[in-house]
Design an enzyme around this catalytic site. Structure first.
Site, PDB file in Angstrom:
ATOM      1  N   PHE A 150       0.829  -1.206   0.000  1.00 18.49           N
ATOM      2  CA  PHE A 150       0.000   0.000   0.000  1.00 18.49           C
ATOM      3  C   PHE A 150       0.861   1.252   0.000  1.00 18.49           C
ATOM      4  O   PHE A 150       1.790   1.367   0.805  1.00 18.49           O
ATOM      5  CB  PHE A 150      -0.838   0.074   1.286  1.00 18.49           C
ATOM      6  CG  PHE A 150      -1.971  -0.900   1.388  1.00 18.49           C
ATOM      7  CD1 PHE A 150      -3.285  -0.469   1.217  1.00 18.49           C
ATOM      8  CD2 PHE A 150      -1.740  -2.231   1.694  1.00 18.49           C
ATOM      9  CE1 PHE A 150      -4.352  -1.361   1.345  1.00 18.49           C
ATOM     10  CE2 PHE A 150      -2.802  -3.133   1.826  1.00 18.49           C
ATOM     11  CZ  PHE A 150      -4.111  -2.697   1.650  1.00 18.49           C
ATOM     12  N   ASP A 151       0.533   2.195  -0.877  1.00 21.95           N
ATOM     13  CA  ASP A 151       1.002   3.564  -0.699  1.00 21.95           C
ATOM     14  C   ASP A 151       0.212   4.127   0.494  1.00 21.95           C
ATOM     15  O   ASP A 151      -0.716   3.470   0.987  1.00 21.95           O
ATOM     16  CB  ASP A 151       0.733   4.364  -1.978  1.00 21.95           C
ATOM     17  CG  ASP A 151       1.095   5.825  -1.835  1.00 21.95           C
ATOM     18  OD1 ASP A 151       2.189   6.123  -1.327  1.00 21.95           O
ATOM     19  OD2 ASP A 151       0.268   6.686  -2.206  1.00 21.95           O
ATOM     20  N   MET A 152       0.550   5.316   0.975  1.00 28.24           N
ATOM     21  CA  MET A 152      -0.200   5.870   2.103  1.00 28.24           C
ATOM     22  C   MET A 152      -0.978   7.131   1.747  1.00 28.24           C
ATOM     23  O   MET A 152      -2.202   7.163   1.777  1.00 28.24           O
ATOM     24  CB  MET A 152       0.726   6.161   3.290  1.00 28.24           C
ATOM     25  CG  MET A 152      -0.068   6.598   4.524  1.00 28.24           C
ATOM     26  SD  MET A 152       0.955   7.078   5.924  1.00 28.24           S
ATOM     27  CE  MET A 152       1.586   8.667   5.368  1.00 28.24           C
TER      28      MET A 152
END
Length: 216
Positions: free
Chosen positions: A8-10
């Site tokens: 996941f990117d944030m």
């Protein structure tokens, strides 16, 4: 596709942080008399802090290095204050997707070009810190996205094959980094919709994280 792990990117993917960054910076810019607007902010969407700040020093050079640094420091502090308030919204579908991945026993990692203290602050304030197997942050790599280093490191730590790893991203730099890493990526656009050329680099472009389980 067979997915054995999810990266996941944030910012803009897990949390609705981009508007917080923009509003905090706009407030300080207005106070200090810097020419700044949303269009200016969007130019640096998905770019690491260090790169953004270097650009600010270049663009606002006429204001003097000390003044520009104060603008950067105060904007960053205002952003952290807003993050610490616990009022940063989760993006739609985050909790449901995390529940789904845990039911399927699929490991999940946050790989963000942000600083570790910021990542941990946001995860902690939203009771998500224990729900990720690990965090890969700006401190772990030499080069930020669109360089693939952060995703390659995350995949290496996961011990999965590239084709069985899935990246979730919201920005152009993230998609380019995933493509360079040769790891499948799904885009969930935040503030900017992708061009047709960028969309072609993804497995799919979806409207929210609610749609991700159909690909796993």
């Amino acid at each position: 596709m067979k997915v054995n792990a999810v990266i996941f990117d944030m910012d803009g993917l897990l949390f609705d942080t981009e508007m917080v960054y923009y509003e905090a910076t706009q407030m300080v810019a207005d106070q200090m008399g810097f020419p700044y607007d949303k269009e200016f902010y969007l130019r640096f969407l998905g770019v690491s802090d260090e790169e953004v700040w270097a650009n600010y020093h270049e663009i606002f050079a006429e204001y003097g290095r000390e003044t520009v640094q104060r603008f950067i420091d105060e904007s960053f502090q205002e952003t952290l204050t807003r993050f610490a308030s616990g009022n940063v919204q989760l993006k739609p579908g985050v909790m449901e997707l995390l529940d789904f991945l845990e039911e399927q026993d699929i490991p999940k990692v946050v790989a963000s070009s942000n600083q570790r203290k910021v990542i941990e602050l946001l995860l902690e304030k939203n009771n998500l810190l224990t729900r990720f197997d690990m965090i890969v942050s700006a401190e772990n790599v030499k080069r930020a996205k669109p360089d693939p280093e952060i995703f390659l490191l995350a995949q290496q730590k996961l011990g999965t094959t590239k084709e069985n790893t899935l990246i979730l991203e919201d920005s152009q730099n993230g998609i380019l980094a995933a493509e360079a890493a040769e790891i499948p990526v799904i885009m969930v656009p935040d503030l900017l919709e992708p061009s047709a050329e960028l969309a072609d680099k993804t497995v799919a472009v979806v409207s929210s994280l609610h749609e991700i389980p159909t690909f796993i």
